[in-house]
Design an enzyme around this catalytic site. Structure first.
Site, PDB file in Angstrom:
ATOM      1  N   VAL A  63       0.856  -1.190   0.000  1.00 30.54           N
ATOM      2  CA  VAL A  63       0.000   0.000   0.000  1.00 30.54           C
ATOM      3  C   VAL A  63       0.889   1.235   0.000  1.00 30.54           C
ATOM      4  O   VAL A  63       1.755   1.383   0.868  1.00 30.54           O
ATOM      5  CB  VAL A  63      -0.906   0.005   1.256  1.00 30.54           C
ATOM      6  CG1 VAL A  63      -1.724   1.278   1.325  1.00 30.54           C
ATOM      7  CG2 VAL A  63      -1.815  -1.212   1.271  1.00 30.54           C
ATOM      8  N   ALA A 108       4.289   4.094   3.174  1.00 37.37           N
ATOM      9  CA  ALA A 108       3.837   2.849   2.550  1.00 37.37           C
ATOM     10  C   ALA A 108       3.820   1.750   3.611  1.00 37.37           C
ATOM     11  O   ALA A 108       4.353   1.932   4.713  1.00 37.37           O
ATOM     12  CB  ALA A 108       4.773   2.450   1.421  1.00 37.37           C
ATOM     13  N   LYS A 109       3.219   0.649   3.315  1.00 34.68           N
ATOM     14  CA  LYS A 109       3.278  -0.530   4.181  1.00 34.68           C
ATOM     15  C   LYS A 109       2.868  -1.729   3.347  1.00 34.68           C
ATOM     16  O   LYS A 109       2.109  -1.588   2.388  1.00 34.68           O
ATOM     17  CB  LYS A 109       2.307  -0.375   5.355  1.00 34.68           C
ATOM     18  CG  LYS A 109       2.716  -1.124   6.586  1.00 34.68           C
ATOM     19  CD  LYS A 109       3.752  -0.320   7.369  1.00 34.68           C
ATOM     20  CE  LYS A 109       4.090  -0.919   8.702  1.00 34.68           C
ATOM     21  NZ  LYS A 109       4.786   0.062   9.549  1.00 34.68           N
ATOM     22  N   GLY A 110       3.361  -2.900   3.721  1.00 34.99           N
ATOM     23  CA  GLY A 110       2.993  -4.099   2.966  1.00 34.99           C
ATOM     24  C   GLY A 110       2.979  -5.296   3.868  1.00 34.99           C
ATOM     25  O   GLY A 110       3.309  -5.208   5.058  1.00 34.99           O
TER      26      GLY A 110
END
Ligand code: GLU
Length: 419
Positions: A63, A108-110
């Site tokens: 994301v 962001a992050k995932g």
């Protein structure tokens, strides 16, 4: 089957915090809309050959929230209950965290929906490599730089860096941060989030004109982040009175020695039955009498259900999003100060930034240089947040968010809109 929505949904928390602050600071509606939305959300399938020969398909995400101030940056989380909504909250928080501390990245992050406790090292490696391949089109040293988060570590980053480099055909250390030292990691990165929590705790106690010595500290989540915070706070003179992991914790009002607790944990894989301490649940731990409470585990731990019973004087948010907005209101009525996550746990991404700079220059700093620069950035950020809160008679969270959002909004304004 669609997953049940979470009670105390982290995305609702992040969005409510953003909406409230946006209103308070009169953020223009068009900028508000831009920042409520996400630049890009990628969902990927991660099929992996399991040790028993079958193929299991996992769900993965990356994301990307906003890159107005620089490339996207944020961790990779492995958790069985991970949802896209969690990642949206965490990606947005990364944007604010980087902005607040002047780290030139966006948020962001995932992650992958999986339970690392039930996977072999080989399965974890294959998940990591296939996931990296799947998100490769949208990551890059100048585009989006992943890092460790819950249940990922420097080994995960080494596999990601290797997979990306093999596919590109050249070695690309700067593609991830939080790597092992011998492949371009930074000294000080492993302890950076914990050390940052200790520095911000010290700054907050200093403002109250109290000495750190003998302050009673309770830490929920004595893993990578929480245990490093405990080690540094003990060195600074604090007394660690309770710690826990996901299965429960231990309490001794007279104090627990960090080294002895860690040695016991390494031997027994649990804190349970630690000599001269009471076994407690995580819920009990949060409500213990203490000076400083550090939630350093998962999000949504302090809610409207338990906030009224919190007895700490200061809460330092080591985890991302540990306090819901309803709990925030209750705690503020009780005059409990909260050092918000985007300030308290920013040490990790700050040293990730230092690692990225060192990789770009292929020139590495000594640990002292890393820690001095980390301390300078965090103390400056804390002072900015504290003074702005005094001036505007608001909480440290509102102050931190206002300062962070303003810098992102200014970047969007000066860049203008393409096309
Ligand atoms: N996962 C960490 C965080 O939530 C570190 C992110 C990074 O270093 O990019 O801040």
């Amino acid at each position: 089957m669609p997953k049940k929505p979470k009670i105390n949904n982290p995305w609702q928390t992040a969005l409510t915090q953003f909406n409230n602050v946006s209103k308070l600071m009169n953020l223009p509606e068009d900028i508000h809309q831009m920042l409520k939305n996400f630049s890009r959300i990628l969902t990927v399938s991660v099929p992996v050959r399991m040790d028993n020969g079958t193929i299991a398909s996992f769900e993965g995400f990356r994301v990307q929230h906003c890159s107005a101030r620089g490339p996207y940056k944020g961790g990779i989380r492995y958790h069985p209950e991970l949802t896209l909504e969690d990642l949206k909250a965490l990606a947005m928080e990364m944007t604010w965290k980087c902005s607040l501390t002047d780290v030139p990245f966006g948020g962001a992050k995932g992650g992958v929906v999986c339970d690392p406790k039930k996977l072999s090292p080989g399965e974890l490696e294959r998940i990591t490599r296939r996931y990296t391949y799947a998100i490769q089109p949208i990551i890059g040293t100048d585009m989006d730089i992943p890092a460790p988060d819950v249940n990922t570590n420097e080994q995960t980053m080494a596999w990601m860096m290797d997979t990306y480099s093999m596919n590109k055909g050249f070695c690309s250390p700067g593609i991830v941060t939080g790597k092992p030292l011998n492949i371009g990691g930074s000294l000080g990165r492993a302890d950076a989030t914990g050390l940052g929590i200790a520095y911000t705790t010290a700054s907050a106690i200093r403002q109250n004109k109290k000495p750190l010595k003998n302050q009673k500290v309770v830490i929920q989540g004595y893993g990578n982040v929480g245990s490093a915070a405990g080690k540094f706070l003990e060195e600074m003179g604090c007394r660690i009175v309770a710690v826990s992991n996901s299965t429960g914790g231990i309490y001794n009002p007279g104090g627990l020695s960090h080294n002895t607790v860690m040695a016991y944990y390494r031997e027994n894989g649990s804190f349970k039955h630690f000599p001269r301490a009471e076994n407690i649940t995580n819920a009990e731990l949060l409500e213990l009498p203490c000076d400083i409470l550090i939630p350093a585990a998962m999000g949504s731990q302090i809610t409207k259900e338990n906030a009224g019973r919190i007895r700490a004087k200061l809460i330092v948010e080591g985890a991302n999003g540990p306090t819901t907005p309803e709990a925030d209101e209750i705690l503020s009525l009780k005059k409990i100060t909260i050092v918000p996550d985007i300030l308290a746990n920013a040490g990790g991404v700050i040293v990730s930034y230092f690692e990225w700079v060192q990789d770009a220059q292929s020139y590495f700093w000594c640990k002292n240089e890393v820690n001095v620069k980390l301390r300078m950035l965090l103390e400056r950020s804390f002072n900015d947040v504290y003074l702005f809160a005094q001036k505007n008679k608001c909480s440290l969270r509102t102050s931190a968010m206002m300062l962070a959002i303003k810098k992102v909004a200014d970047a969007i304004a000066v860049r203008g809109l393409y096309p």
